[in-house]
Design a protein around this motif. Structure first.
Motif, short mmCIF file in Angstrom:
data_model
loop_
_atom_site.label_atom_id
_atom_site.label_comp_id
_atom_site.label_asym_id
_atom_site.label_seq_id
_atom_site.Cartn_x
_atom_site.Cartn_y
_atom_site.Cartn_z
N ASN A 21 0.99 -1.13 0.03
CA ASN A 21 0.19 -0.13 -0.20
C ASN A 21 0.61 1.24 -0.01
O ASN A 21 0.69 2.15 0.37
N ILE A 22 1.80 1.39 -0.02
CA ILE A 22 3.22 2.43 -0.47
C ILE A 22 2.13 3.69 -1.56
O ILE A 22 2.46 4.64 -1.40
N HIS A 23 2.36 2.82 -2.59
CA HIS A 23 2.45 3.87 -4.01
C HIS A 23 0.77 4.00 -3.55
O HIS A 23 -0.77 3.10 -3.87
N ARG A 96 16.81 1.36 -11.16
CA ARG A 96 15.50 2.14 -11.41
C ARG A 96 14.90 1.79 -10.42
O ARG A 96 14.08 2.39 -9.43
N ARG A 97 13.94 0.31 -10.63
CA ARG A 97 13.22 -0.49 -9.93
C ARG A 97 13.52 0.11 -7.86
O ARG A 97 12.83 0.39 -7.53
N HIS A 102 12.57 2.70 -3.51
CA HIS A 102 12.92 3.75 -2.50
C HIS A 102 12.30 5.22 -2.29
O HIS A 102 12.03 5.31 -0.79
N GLN A 103 12.34 6.23 -3.42
CA GLN A 103 11.26 7.03 -3.18
C GLN A 103 9.72 7.21 -3.03
O GLN A 103 9.42 7.74 -2.12
N ARG A 104 9.17 6.25 -3.30
CA ARG A 104 7.70 5.63 -2.72
C ARG A 104 7.73 5.43 -1.46
O ARG A 104 6.90 6.27 -1.02
#
Length: 239
Positions: A21-23, A96-97, A102-104
């Motif tokens: 549920n991060i994104h 990139r993935r 990490h950014q999310r």
């Protein structure tokens, strides 16, 4: 799944629920609402921070391993260089993935932090509201004591004066600028209605004003018996 059910999950199950549920675009709104429930917020932030730290560690480790692999490949000459460049696309895609994930996670931590801040603010407001209501009841009681004493026509003791003076000494913040306002002013404007005084009560009030001239003694002027109320709300409190 509600907040109580999420609270009963194991750490592994809870973390799996977090990562799924991060994104926001792929998030289950009900699950996220349960995750951000005040009972689960602290645990959610703790686990999300741990996920973030692990992802940071993975990114650092992969970069180190990639640098070491490059040195090994270039040491083998042209064949090694070809192997290095051939593996670059796969490495970049994986990086990139991981970086996107990490950014999310970082954004999710920001959301949880805001939710925690909002929950703390709401809790503080509730506590402040309860304390203000307790102070209102106390002020009404002191004002009522003063009015009853005036109606009885007795001579006030020094302890009575000191009690009544608190209405003029204690303040509460009011208005947009949070100006300090005395309890007596709060009673006059926000917290009480005053019933019209009879002629007898006016005579007794005059006697009370005379008593105010006593050394170290003072009480606020009043006319009538206070009846507690709230302005512009639905509580409808009455003394």
């Amino acid at each position: 799944m509600d907040a109580a059910e999420i609270g009963n999950l194991t750490d592994g199950e809870f973390e799996d629920l977090l990562t799924s549920n991060i994104h926001p675009p792929t998030r289950d709104p009900e699950a996220w609402a349960a995750i951000t429930h005040p009972d689960n917020l602290k645990r959610a932030r703790t686990h999300m921070t741990a996920i973030h730290e692990r992802t940071s560690s993975v990114l650092r480790r992969r970069k180190t391993e990639r640098d070491e692999f490059r040195i090994q490949c270039f040491a083998r000459g042209e064949a090694g260089k070809r192997e290095w460049f051939a593996s670059q696309a796969e490495f970049d895609a994986l990086r990139r993935r991981t970086a996107n994930f990490h950014q999310r996670v970082q954004r999710a931590i920001s959301e949880l932090t805001k939710a925690q801040r909002d929950a703390n603010r709401a809790s503080n407001q509730n506590v402040a509201g309860e304390q203000r209501e307790t102070l209102r009841k106390l002020a009404v009681a002191v004002q009522h004591h003063q009015a009853v004493h005036a109606r009885a026509g007795g001579i006030a003791d020094q302890a009575d004066y000191e009690l009544w003076q608190l209405l003029d000494r204690l303040t509460v913040p009011t208005g947009p600028s949070q100006e300090p306002t005395t309890l007596r002013t709060m009673l006059d404007i926000y917290w009480t209605d005053v019933q019209p005084a009879t002629d007898e009560e006016l005579r007794r009030a005059h006697a009370e004003r005379v008593m105010r001239s006593a050394p170290d003694g003072r009480s606020g002027s009043f006319a009538g018996v206070p009846r507690a109320r709230h302005i512009h709300n639905d509580k409808g409190l009455a003394l």
